[in-house]
Each structure stands twice: as structure tokens, then as C-alpha cells.
Enzyme design. Structure first.
Site, PDB file in Angstrom:
ATOM      1  N   ASP A 538       0.851  -1.188   0.000  1.00 17.04           N
ATOM      2  CA  ASP A 538       0.000   0.000   0.000  1.00 17.04           C
ATOM      3  C   ASP A 538       0.887   1.238   0.000  1.00 17.04           C
ATOM      4  O   ASP A 538       2.065   1.181   0.383  1.00 17.04           O
ATOM      5  CB  ASP A 538      -0.918   0.018   1.223  1.00 17.04           C
ATOM      6  N   GLU A 576       7.284   5.204 -10.735  1.00 16.16           N
ATOM      7  CA  GLU A 576       6.409   4.047 -10.560  1.00 16.16           C
ATOM      8  C   GLU A 576       6.769   3.295  -9.298  1.00 16.16           C
ATOM      9  O   GLU A 576       7.932   3.180  -8.921  1.00 16.16           O
ATOM     10  CB  GLU A 576       6.513   3.124 -11.782  1.00 16.16           C
ATOM     11  N   ASP A 609      -2.930  -2.833  -2.680  1.00 17.17           N
ATOM     12  CA  ASP A 609      -3.955  -1.845  -2.335  1.00 17.17           C
ATOM     13  C   ASP A 609      -3.565  -0.488  -2.912  1.00 17.17           C
ATOM     14  O   ASP A 609      -2.432  -0.272  -3.348  1.00 17.17           O
ATOM     15  CB  ASP A 609      -4.087  -1.756  -0.814  1.00 17.17           C
ATOM     16  N   HIS A 744      -0.669  -0.673   5.050  1.00 18.86           N
ATOM     17  CA  HIS A 744      -1.193   0.686   5.219  1.00 18.86           C
ATOM     18  C   HIS A 744      -0.698   1.300   6.515  1.00 18.86           C
ATOM     19  O   HIS A 744      -0.312   2.481   6.544  1.00 18.86           O
ATOM     20  CB  HIS A 744      -2.720   0.661   5.211  1.00 18.86           C
TER      21      HIS A 744
END
Length: 769
Positions: A538, A576, A609, A744
Site C-alpha cells: 500500500d 512508478e 492496495d 497501510h
């Protein structure tokens, strides 16, 4: 599609679009000679000739390409005399081709048609990307807010054909203007008026009440006022802002000395001909959104949620109301008919499946020979936790408490509750070393915590008098970077709760602390997954640097997916994510191999995610390649693990409703939807893994971009659901698989508080939990 589970009939917030004929759209290219760069002027000129072409109610023009529902002449020309320069303007409309229904362009046109013709026809007003009904606004006077109900709409191709998705949304507005904010700042803080005004206003999203458009305030121009002039479109006439609003919008400005707000035009506005910054009048701008003060107030948010958090029965009813409004509007139905379209009157019905409830395995207690199993209800097993041991309880022997001065007695009471909660769950907590601070300055915390560099502490618990981000950041920076020790930060107001509530808090803290120092909370049965690894990825925006993001990457190191190795990387704007994945995946594979006696993972399940639909190609083309590269072993060229790559999407507007007698209800946890509402060219499914007590449950959308695991859809869906049980910060199921939530959490901690890499000595512990 999968087969396992109990069949369940549900409906979703989709209406099927039906085409009355097989005719396609017709596309034309429109040229202006001389060229007119301003798109608004182009649209205005074309509008004057719509009736001559017979397309006044069935065309869509973007400034150069014209789409119509029926064919006109192959080539037509019109001539105008410019009121500005007096020169002749020629419009040429040239037929190019018929757009087939298989073209992706058709969906874009459908969306434009529906919003431009249908939603506006029934009296809704566009604000941002959605449509709202200001007349049905709700005043919440005690909070100084106004809530506009509205609709999110999207037309996409699904397994059942082209469908209209409708969901309920709300726009929250303040009841004070930006000018009111400036007045308050000047009254309360006159010495720092300019600086504080910028801090309170710049960055806010405001709504201009004369046209219901939203803008971001990028600056305040203190040198200009409404009495200043600006050039009109003819380039020769100058008009003051005050006069403009009086003549154009019939608004008399009350303060002629107020400064102007500046908003940098978006790319779309620049294409439409807006060159410089947009000037806004503070008196006419209403701040949107919820203030931090209201967000931090539980009672205020609860009051607001009564108007914005709709239950499934109420939500589905309001969705159907929109369809009824459209059907009652003759003009709206005529507009749809002009484009050969009609809407199915009923919500789409789907056959879903509910997976079998999981059993939670906890630690052996007393003379028991096997792990006890907890069968829970409503996706929550918090009540069962106090009576059973954690899966792997840790003995907390060497730890410290850093507390504010004169708070020893209150902290001692909390420590007693910690010991009590720990005993119930098999966690032995010894007496901590207590450090009583003379003051609560950041410097005092740093000086005290840096002394721990020579201590062999398992954990440091810091108690704060008040909730201040800078103090929290200082503690986390010191204990994650300079003195790497797992830490727990508590607030005094939490410790002062009623005895029953404090024991509940202590239970959660014990579970959290146990996992931070290397223990495990619980497990679920995951058969035939030996030497398999799950990875979560994430990203989170770094709050200290405008163009930098943090990438959190975690990977499991055991077969029950309860222990993890964590790594992280920083990503600059335009770079990226895949550029940092190769080294990260190699690190995770190495950690797994070390933890499993030299055995490398045979299967790797990656849950990615933080990716939108527009980035799927980048993930497939670049990130998958980097993941595969990271798994390569120079010493063993034949090693090639089987990789399954999931894209996890939480921000979805899909809603699903079960039938409960005469009402619609939320589907139960474990509900899987993999037909009709899924996309025709994707290997995807929706999973409702959590239970909610208020409002409508939001499903999570999983898109499998790559899979060579050899597992059936049933197995992948079941594995995903199992992983939603293994997040140790919540005694229940969560919306996303545990590795996603851990990724996350680490990205959030670094992006919000640390802004640099934590110490690698913490990588094998859930220190960010």
C-alpha cells in the site's frame, strides 16, 4: 466464479440500460476557421446552429468532436461575423464514422448524456463530479453545517450488459463564508491577521453560491479588492468585480475592501481557455467539508452521521426514488428516447453466496492439549478474548512507562488493569520502570527516551497529557529510528475512563503490545498452505513533502500468516511503485526462507492496495514483472514460485442489499458476489467481510490480474476471507486482508510521523500496530 457457500438472493444499486434499437452514435469533426482556442466559445457558436441541424436535444460536443443520435449531412458549413473583430468565422462539420456499441467511447457518451440531459432535467445541480439537490438541504444549526443530499452515477459495462450505478452521496457545507472566517481572524488575532488568514483559508475547498461550483483556494491576493477591474471577453471593456456580480448574478457585495481569493485553474479549465488564476470573492464562497474540530468531536460526528449514514433500506429506497423522478419527468424520458435508451425500473437481482463462518484458534490454557476454537457471531470475537489465552503470549519483563509529572497514581491504576487483562489472556506483565517527567516538552521526551539506547527494553509506553501530533511524532521518531524499541502511546483521558471501560481498553492494549513485541493474537485454519507467503502493498502520501509517497510492503513468514517481515520505500512524484518492488520482494523472500529453515515460498499471494482502475495496466505491465524479478535466485535459476496478484479496491460505490422480511438489510459477513455485478473482462469478485452496526456495508472489490497458483476461485475467495480475520488490532473481521492493513499502517506511520526510514531491527515485529 466460485461454487461454495450458502446461496443468497440479493439486489444491488444497478439499473440495466436497454437500447431501443441497434443504431450507433454518429461522429463528426468540427473545424473553426480561423481557429478558436477557447472551448466555451466553440460550444456557444455550435449551439447557435443546433436547430438548423435538427440536433438541438440529442448531441454531445467536446469542442472538436460532435456525437449525434441520428445522422446529418456528410459535410455542412456555417458562417458567422465575429462581434469582437468583425472577421468572418467558418464552421465546418464533417462526418467521420459511426461509433459501434462495442467501442469504449460509447460508455463515455452515455455518462455525458445521462448527466447533461437527464439529471439536470429533474432539477439536480452539479457540484464537482456529482449531482445534488440544494432544495432538500438539511440545516444542522448546532454544528453550523448544511448537508445537501445527492447522487453518484456511473454507467459501465458489467456481466449483465451496460448498467447505470446509482449511489447516495452528501455534500457538507459550512454556514459561514470565507469572509466570516477573515472577520473572525481579524477580531481575535489582529497582529497575525495575514499569516493566520492564509493558514485558515488556503487549501480549503469552497463552493461559490452563485453557480454551485467548487474551487480550491491556493492564495489570498491582499492587493486587490472587488473594486478592481478585469477585462471582459471582448478584450476591450473593463469591469469591476462588484459591477460584474451586480449585473450578471444580481448580487450586491457588502464589503468593498475584502481581498480576493486565488484559485489555480485545473488542466480541464486551462483547456477551456482559463489562463491565469481564477479570482473569487470571499463573501460569496462557502467552505465545504468538515472542520478538524468537528472531526475530533465524537458527539458532533455522531450527530452528522444521523443525516449522512443511511441504512440499507433507506439507501435503496432513495436510489429507487431517483429512478421514479426520472420516469415522472417527460423531458428526461424524452431525452433518453432521443438517444434510443431506456432504463429497467428494478434494481438488479443477483445470486450471491455466503461463505461458512471461520473458527478462531487461540492459545492453549492450563492442562488443555489442543488449541481452543471460538465460534463467533456478527464478525466479532472480542468477548471471548478475555477468557482464553492469546495464540502466542509473550512475557513482558523489561519495559518502561514514561508518564507526566504527578500522574503516577492514575498510571498505576491503569497498570493494574493491564496486569489483570494480561492474566486473563496468558500474558505475564511484570512491573515497569517508571520515568516521571518534570515537564511535557518535546525536549524532555527526547532526552528521556534517548537514555534507553543502553537499556534492553522490550517495550516503552508513553502517556501523554493531551493529544498533540508533534509530541506523538517526536516519540515515534525517537523510538523507531534513533532508539529502535516497540512503543505504545496512551492519552490520560483514556486512562481516566470508568473501571469497566478501562478494562476493555487494557484488553485491547495487551493484545496490541503482545503482537508488537513478537507474539501472535489468534489464527484461523489455513490448510494446504505450507511454504506459502502472503504480501500486502500500500502507499501513503508523505505529509512533509508534497511530491513524495511512502510504500509499505509486508510479507508473512509462517504458514498460519500471523508473523510478518516489513519493508518500506519512498516514491517521488512520477516514479512508478515498481521501481522499489524488486528489492523489497527479495527482502521478504529472504526473511521467509530464514524463518522456515531454508525453505523458500512455493506460492506467493500479493494483495496490492491503493490502485485505481486507470492504473491496472501499470500494475500488470511493471509491478508484476518486478515481483517476479524479486523472487529470482541467482544460485537456483529453476526456482520460480507461483504468483497470484490481487488488486484490492476499498473505494467503491457498489452496494448490495439482502432481503429481510419486508425490509432490505446488509448481507452477512462472508458474502461473495462474482456474477452480474462484476466486469466482463476481469477475473474479479466482491467480498463483504465485515459487519457494520450503522449504515450500509461497503464491499471490497478484488481484481485478480495474474494467477498461476492452480487454485480454484473458491480457494482464492476463501483465502481472502480468512486473511480478513487476522488483523490483530481488531477482534473481528476487517474490510481488507491483514497484510494490506499492515502495509497501510506502516506507510501511514512513516508518511505522517517519521518521514524517514525506521530502523531495520524492527522489521520482524509489528511495531506500527
Amino acid at each position: 466464479t466460485g461454487l461454495s457457500g450458502t446461496r443468497l438472493t440479493i439486489c444491488t444499486n444497478l439499473f440495466n440500460f436497454q437500447r431501443k434499437s441497434e443504431s450507433a452514435f454518429f461522429q463528426y469533426h468540427v473545424d473553426f476557421v480561423p481557429d478558436i482556442p477557447n472551448i466555451r466559445v466553440r460550444k456557444y457558436l455550435l449551439k447557435t446552429v443546433e436547430k438548423h441541424l435538427g440536433i438541438d436535444s440529442c448531441n454531445q460536443f467536446d469542442g472538436s468532436i460532435l456525437f449525434t443520435s441520428h445522422r446529418i449531412d456528410d459535410k455542412v458549413c456555417f458562417h458567422f461575423c465575429s462581434c469582437r473583430s468583425g472577421e468572418d468565422i467558418k464552421i465546418s462539420i464533417r462526418y467521420t464514422n459511426a461509433v459501434p456499441y462495442t467501442s469504449p467511447m460509447v460508455l463515455q457518451i452515455y455518462n455525458l448524456i445521462f448527466k447533461k440531459f437527464v439529471l439536470r432535467e429533474i432539477g439536480l445541480q452539479i457540484v464537482g463530479r456529482n449531482y445534488f439537490n440544494p432544495q432538500a438541504g438539511i440545516d444542522i444549526r448546532e454544528l453550523g453545517l448544511k448537508v445537501w443530499p445527492g447522487y453518484f452515477t456511473s454507467i459501465l459495462e458489467y456481466d449483465e450488459g451496460i448498467n447505470l450505478m446509482v449511489d447516495i452521496c452528501h455534500k457538507v457545507l459550512g454556514q459561514e463564508t470565507v469572509l466570516d472566517i477573515l472577520y473572525n481572524v481579524r477580531k481575535l488575532r489582529p497582529r497575525s491577521y495575514v499569516e493566520d488568514s492564509k493558514r485558515d483559508v488556503v487549501g480549503k475547498i469552497v463552493l461559490t453560491r452563485y453557480n454551485n461550483r467548487t474551487y480550491r483556494v491556493d492564495d489570498i491576493d491582499w492587493r486587490r479588492t472587488p473594486m478592481d477591474t478585469f477585462p471582459m471577453r471582448d478584450g476591450t471593456t473593463q469591469m469591476s468585480f462588484k459591477e460584474y456580480y451586480r449585473t450578471r448574478h444580481h448580487i450586491d457585495l457588502l464589503d468593498d475592501t475584502q481581498p480576493l481569493l486565488l484559485s489555480v485553474p485545473s488542466r480541464r479549465e486551462k483547456r477551456a481557455g482559463q489562463d491565469g488564476p481564477i479570482c473569487l470573492i470571499p463573501e460569496l464562497c462557502i467552505v465545504t467539508g468538515i472542520s478538524d474540530e468537528i472531526k475530533s468531536n465524537f458527539h458532533s460526528m455522531r450527530e452528522l452521521s444521523t443525516h449522512t449514514r443511511l441504512g440499507p433500506h433507506e439507501r435503496s429506497g432513495k436510489i429507487e426514488q431517483l429512478h421514479q423522478q426520472i420516469r415522472r419527468s417527460q423531458n428526461a424520458m424524452k431525452d433518453l428516447a432521443n438517444w434510443n435508451l431506456s432504463l429497467n425500473p428494478n434494481l438488479l437481482t443477483i445470486e450471491a453466496r455466503t461463505l461458512e463462518a471461520e473458527q478462531i484458534f487461540l492459545g492453549i490454557k492450563g492442562s488443555a492439549r489442543e488449541n481452543p476454537k471460538v465460534c463467533f457471531s456478527n464478525a466479532d470475537w472480542s468477548r471471548d478474548m478475555r477468557a482464553l489465552n492469546l495464540l502466542t503470549p509473550i512475557r513482558l519483563e523489561r519495559w518502561a512507562m514514561v508518564i507526566p509529572k504527578r500522574r503516577f497514581e492514575e498510571c498505576q491504576n491503569f497498570f493494574t488493569k493491564l496486569v489483570q487483562a494480561g492474566q486473563m489472556m496468558g500474558v505475564k506483565i511484570e512491573e515497569p520502570e517508571v520515568y516521571d517527567l518534570n515537564d511535557e516538552s518535546n525536549r524532555s521526551y527526547i532526552q528521556t527516551l534517548e537514555k534507553f539506547d543502553r537499556k534492553d527494553y522490550q517495550l516503552v509506553m508513553c502517556v501523554l497529557e493531551s493529544e498533540k501530533k508533534d509530541k506523538y511524532d517526536v516519540i515515534k521518531k525517537t523510538l523507531c529510528i534513533n532508539v529502535p524499541i516497540p512503543s505504545q502511546v496512551m492519552l490520560m483521558k483514556t486512562l481516566r475512563k470508568q473501571p469497566g471501560a478501562v478494562l476493555s481498553v487494557a484488553t485491547k492494549v495487551v493484545i496490541q503490545v503482545n503482537c508488537k513485541v513478537g507474539g501472535e493474537g489468534w489464527a484461523v485454519s489455513i490448510p494446504a498452505m505450507k511454504y506459502s507467503m502472503v504480501i500486502g502493498i500500500d502507499t501513503y502520501h508523505d505529509s512533509s513533502k508534497k511530491y513524495r509517497s511512502v510504500v509499505g510492503i509486508v510479507g508473512s513468514t509462517n504458514s498460519s500468516f500471523t508473523k510478518y517481515h516489513t519493508t518500506w520505500a519512498f516514491q517521488e512524484k512520477g516514479e512508478e511503485v515498481s521501481s522499489c518492488l524488486c528489492a523489497a520482494i527479495a527482502s521478504l523472500v529472504k526473511a521467509f526462507t530464514t524463518a522456515n529453515g531454508g525453505n523458500r515460498p512455493g506460492r506467493i499471494f500479493v494483495y496490492r492496495d491503493g490502485v485505481g482502475d486507470g492504473q491496472l495496466g501499470m500494475v500488470y505491465d511493471h509491478e508484476l514483472l518486478q515481483i517476479q524479478e524479486g523472487c529470482k535466485d541467482e544460485n537456483d535459476p529453476k526456482y520460480k514460485p507461483k504468483i497470484t496478484l490481487f488488486v484490492v479496491k476499498k473505494r467503491v460505490n457498489n452496494r448490495f442489499f439482502a432481503f429481510d422480511k419486508n425490509r432490505r438489510a446488509n448481507p452477512p459477513p462472508g458474502t461473495v458476489i462474482d456474477t452480474k455485478a462484476t466486469r466482463p473482462h476481469w477475473y474479479d469478485f466482491f467480498l463483504i467481510s465485515q459487519s457494520v452496526n450503522q449504515g450500509t456495508v461497503t464491499p471490497t472489490h478484488y481484481n485478480i490480474l495474474h494467477d498461476d497458483s492452480g487454485l480454484k476461485p473458491d480457494h482464492l475467495q476463501r483465502l481472502t476471507y480468512k486473511l480478513c480475520h487476522l488483523y490483530f488490532n481488531w477482534q473481528g473481521t476487517v474490510r481488507v486482508p491483514a497484510p494490506c492493513q499492515y502495509a497501510h499502517k506502516v506507510a501511514f506511520l512513516i508518511g505522517q510521523s517519521l518521514h524517514e526510514s525506521p530502523s531495520n531491527t524492527l522489521a520482524n515485529k509489528l511495531f506500527y500496530l
